[in-house]
Scaffold this motif. Structure first.
Motif, PDB file in Angstrom:
ATOM      1  N   ALA A 200       3.242  49.236 -38.053  1.00  0.00           N
ATOM      2  CA  ALA A 200       2.553  48.748 -39.254  1.00  0.00           C
ATOM      3  C   ALA A 200       3.383  47.692 -39.975  1.00  0.00           C
ATOM      4  O   ALA A 200       4.613  47.761 -40.021  1.00  0.00           O
ATOM      5  CB  ALA A 200       2.283  49.923 -40.190  1.00  0.00           C
ATOM      6  N   GLU A 201       2.674  46.693 -40.517  1.00  0.00           N
ATOM      7  CA  GLU A 201       3.323  45.701 -41.384  1.00  0.00           C
ATOM      8  C   GLU A 201       3.377  46.256 -42.809  1.00  0.00           C
ATOM      9  O   GLU A 201       2.512  47.053 -43.195  1.00  0.00           O
ATOM     10  CB  GLU A 201       2.497  44.415 -41.447  1.00  0.00           C
ATOM     11  N   THR A 202       4.345  45.805 -43.548  1.00  0.00           N
ATOM     12  CA  THR A 202       4.375  46.186 -44.958  1.00  0.00           C
ATOM     13  C   THR A 202       4.417  44.923 -45.828  1.00  0.00           C
ATOM     14  O   THR A 202       5.027  43.915 -45.448  1.00  0.00           O
ATOM     15  CB  THR A 202       5.607  47.045 -45.295  1.00  0.00           C
ATOM     16  N   HIS A 203       3.725  44.980 -46.942  1.00  0.00           N
ATOM     17  CA  HIS A 203       3.699  43.879 -47.908  1.00  0.00           C
ATOM     18  C   HIS A 203       3.783  44.462 -49.317  1.00  0.00           C
ATOM     19  O   HIS A 203       3.702  45.684 -49.500  1.00  0.00           O
ATOM     20  CB  HIS A 203       2.422  43.049 -47.745  1.00  0.00           C
ATOM     21  N   ARG A 204       3.910  43.549 -50.260  1.00  0.00           N
ATOM     22  CA  ARG A 204       4.007  44.005 -51.648  1.00  0.00           C
ATOM     23  C   ARG A 204       3.101  43.167 -52.535  1.00  0.00           C
ATOM     24  O   ARG A 204       3.171  41.927 -52.501  1.00  0.00           O
ATOM     25  CB  ARG A 204       5.457  43.891 -52.132  1.00  0.00           C
ATOM     26  N   PHE A 205       2.238  43.813 -53.272  1.00  0.00           N
ATOM     27  CA  PHE A 205       1.420  43.143 -54.295  1.00  0.00           C
ATOM     28  C   PHE A 205       2.038  43.435 -55.668  1.00  0.00           C
ATOM     29  O   PHE A 205       2.531  44.546 -55.903  1.00  0.00           O
ATOM     30  CB  PHE A 205      -0.008  43.689 -54.342  1.00  0.00           C
ATOM     31  N   ILE A 206       1.955  42.455 -56.563  1.00  0.00           N
ATOM     32  CA  ILE A 206       2.155  42.743 -57.994  1.00  0.00           C
ATOM     33  C   ILE A 206       0.918  42.232 -58.718  1.00  0.00           C
ATOM     34  O   ILE A 206       0.518  41.073 -58.539  1.00  0.00           O
ATOM     35  CB  ILE A 206       3.423  42.079 -58.557  1.00  0.00           C
TER      36      ILE A 206
ATOM     37  N   VAL B 164       1.825  47.871 -49.706  1.00  0.00           N
ATOM     38  CA  VAL B 164       0.695  47.673 -48.799  1.00  0.00           C
ATOM     39  C   VAL B 164       1.179  47.863 -47.367  1.00  0.00           C
ATOM     40  O   VAL B 164       2.148  47.226 -46.944  1.00  0.00           O
ATOM     41  CB  VAL B 164       0.100  46.256 -48.953  1.00  0.00           C
ATOM     42  N   THR B 165       0.531  48.756 -46.634  1.00  0.00           N
ATOM     43  CA  THR B 165       0.828  48.875 -45.208  1.00  0.00           C
ATOM     44  C   THR B 165      -0.432  48.517 -44.435  1.00  0.00           C
ATOM     45  O   THR B 165      -1.551  48.884 -44.825  1.00  0.00           O
ATOM     46  CB  THR B 165       1.282  50.297 -44.830  1.00  0.00           C
ATOM     47  N   VAL B 166      -0.234  47.776 -43.369  1.00  0.00           N
ATOM     48  CA  VAL B 166      -1.353  47.313 -42.555  1.00  0.00           C
ATOM     49  C   VAL B 166      -1.095  47.749 -41.116  1.00  0.00           C
ATOM     50  O   VAL B 166      -0.102  47.350 -40.507  1.00  0.00           O
ATOM     51  CB  VAL B 166      -1.488  45.768 -42.618  1.00  0.00           C
ATOM     52  N   ASP B 167      -1.991  48.566 -40.607  1.00  0.00           N
ATOM     53  CA  ASP B 167      -1.912  49.003 -39.210  1.00  0.00           C
ATOM     54  C   ASP B 167      -3.147  48.437 -38.526  1.00  0.00           C
ATOM     55  O   ASP B 167      -4.235  48.993 -38.614  1.00  0.00           O
ATOM     56  CB  ASP B 167      -1.878  50.538 -39.156  1.00  0.00           C
ATOM     57  N   ALA B 168      -2.960  47.308 -37.881  1.00  0.00           N
ATOM     58  CA  ALA B 168      -4.113  46.572 -37.356  1.00  0.00           C
ATOM     59  C   ALA B 168      -4.167  46.661 -35.836  1.00  0.00           C
ATOM     60  O   ALA B 168      -3.169  46.427 -35.146  1.00  0.00           O
ATOM     61  CB  ALA B 168      -4.038  45.104 -37.791  1.00  0.00           C
ATOM     62  N   GLY B 169      -5.325  47.014 -35.332  1.00  0.00           N
ATOM     63  CA  GLY B 169      -5.575  46.985 -33.894  1.00  0.00           C
ATOM     64  C   GLY B 169      -6.723  46.044 -33.619  1.00  0.00           C
ATOM     65  O   GLY B 169      -7.249  45.395 -34.528  1.00  0.00           O
ATOM     66  N   ALA B 170      -7.115  45.963 -32.352  1.00  0.00           N
ATOM     67  CA  ALA B 170      -8.168  45.029 -31.975  1.00  0.00           C
ATOM     68  C   ALA B 170      -9.506  45.391 -32.616  1.00  0.00           C
ATOM     69  O   ALA B 170     -10.304  44.522 -32.957  1.00  0.00           O
ATOM     70  CB  ALA B 170      -8.303  44.989 -30.449  1.00  0.00           C
TER      71      ALA B 170
END
Lengths: 300, 91
Positions: B2-8, B46-52
């Protein structure tokens, strides 16, 4: 010949418009989320002096506009309140134009880009006016033609904002600016909503009457209640709208019902208020048109 | 992975939320994409677990990071206070 032309261009510092005072509510509608950017140019002393209120969210757009109007330095940059559609382009502007003073309300935010803006001001050594209480004045001094910018601080409750209310009350911690030169006045209330407008109507009522009003919060209903128009009594209202959801139909209807002319950047482009020496002020839109509502009915 | 990001959160405008992503760009998001309690100045992990065929995006209010970011904001304001010459300013 080329050298002569270059010299002539270099000397062309005063704006091509010969009015003594110009207020340009800039069209920043190509910015993603729009916002405000307002350029005040005083030419009374023979050389142009510029003050910028807000810088939208896109510095490149504002920089292009400032260059279009032959700005080389800024006497002051004023941040009405720290929302991204007002400060987002400011750091880039400050990097491009030497600036003599930065004025803000002293409100803190969590966003990294806002902290970076304040750090840049610190690094650039720009004097800071923290207008967090009472009334402060900036004077563009030119004897009897001096332009006075009166800074209206937000309510004192804003001092506790970072802890008590979080970032949702930022609009109500806008600093207001009242511009005055001889018989002309214009009021810039930032994005102040009902609570702050009501506070100003009690605490600063004598400073609110103005010939021209920049609509608060881009023409939202919470920025232009009828009582506010009663206090300001504007002869015209300029709406810096970001093209997504502003202005609101209720505000345009209210202004129309009172026969107050309205101008919108989303429809008219850059809107210039011209205040010639000894003459009557006029409003010159970049293009003809009428204001169109982007929100028919809303609570913000 | 998973990718991780940060929102404010910068602000809410009606049904739109404006957020700073990973410390630089601002974007408009539908307000329903955020936790219902998200407020201005909140830091959201924010975590993003993206598949097809499927992407799972989780947005979580990070209370500790929010407090750290707010404290850093207060320090930035405090650092500028000594630069105020006081009184009216003649330009």
């Amino acid at each position: 010949m080329l050298a002569v032309l270059r010299l002539a261009a270099a000397l062309a510092l005063p704006p091509s418009d010969s009015a003594v005072l110009l207020v340009r509510v800039l069209d920043v509608s190509d910015a993603r989320i729009g916002g405000d950017a307002i350029l005040i140019t005083d030419s009374a002393g023979g050389r142009a002096r510029h003050v910028l209120i807000d810088a939208s969210d896109r510095g490149a757009t504002v920089i292009a506009r400032l260059r279009q109007f032959q700005v080389d330095t800024l006497a002051a940059v004023i941040l009405s309140h720290p929302h991204a559609d007002h400060y987002g382009g400011m750091a880039e502007v400050l990097e491009h134009f030497p600036t003599r003073a930065f004025v803000y309300g002293g409100t803190s935010r969590a966003a990294r880009s806002y902290r970076a803006l304040l750090a840049a001001i610190d690094r650039l050594g720009i004097p800071v006016v923290t207008a967090d209480t009472g009334v402060r004045r900036l004077v563009l001094l030119t004897a009897a033609d001096s332009v006075i910018l009166t800074i209206l601080a937000p309510p004192t409750s804003c001092h506790a904002l970072p802890v008590s209310a979080g970032g949702d009350e930022i609009n109500n911690c806008s600093i207001g600016v009242r511009l005055e030169r001889r018989g002309f006045s214009m009021l810039f209330p930032g994005d102040a909503e009902i609570a702050e407008l009501e506070w100003w109507m009690v605490a600063r009522r004598a400073l609110l009457a103005a010939n021209v009003l920049k609509a608060s919060h881009h023409g939202s209903t919470n920025g232009t209640p009828p009582e506010w128009l009663d206090a300001v009594r504007p002869g015209a209202v300029v709406i810096s709208a970001n093209g997504r959801q502003h202005p609101f139909a209720e505000v345009l209807a209210l202004l129309a019902a009172r026969a107050i002319p309205s101008y919108c950047t989303a429809d008219h482009g850059t809107i210039t208020i011209r205040v010639p020496q000894g003459g009557a002020w006029t409003i010159v839109p970049e293009r003809p048109g009428v204001c169109h509502a982007r929100t028919v009915r809303g609570d913000r | 992975m998973a990718e991780t990001h940060r929102f404010i959160v910068d602000r809410h405008e009606g049904n739109v939320s404006v957020v700073e992503i990973d410390g630089h760009a601002f974007v408009d998001l539908p307000r329903w994409l955020l936790p219902t309690g998200a407020r201005g100045d909140d830091v959201l992990g924010v975590t993003v677990d993206a598949g097809a065929e499927r992407a799972v995006i989780t947005v979580t209010r990070d209370a500790a990071a929010t407090e750290r970011a707010k404290a850093a904001g207060r320090r930035a304001v405090e650092r500028l206070k000594p630069k105020d010459p006081g009184g009216d300013l003649v330009l």
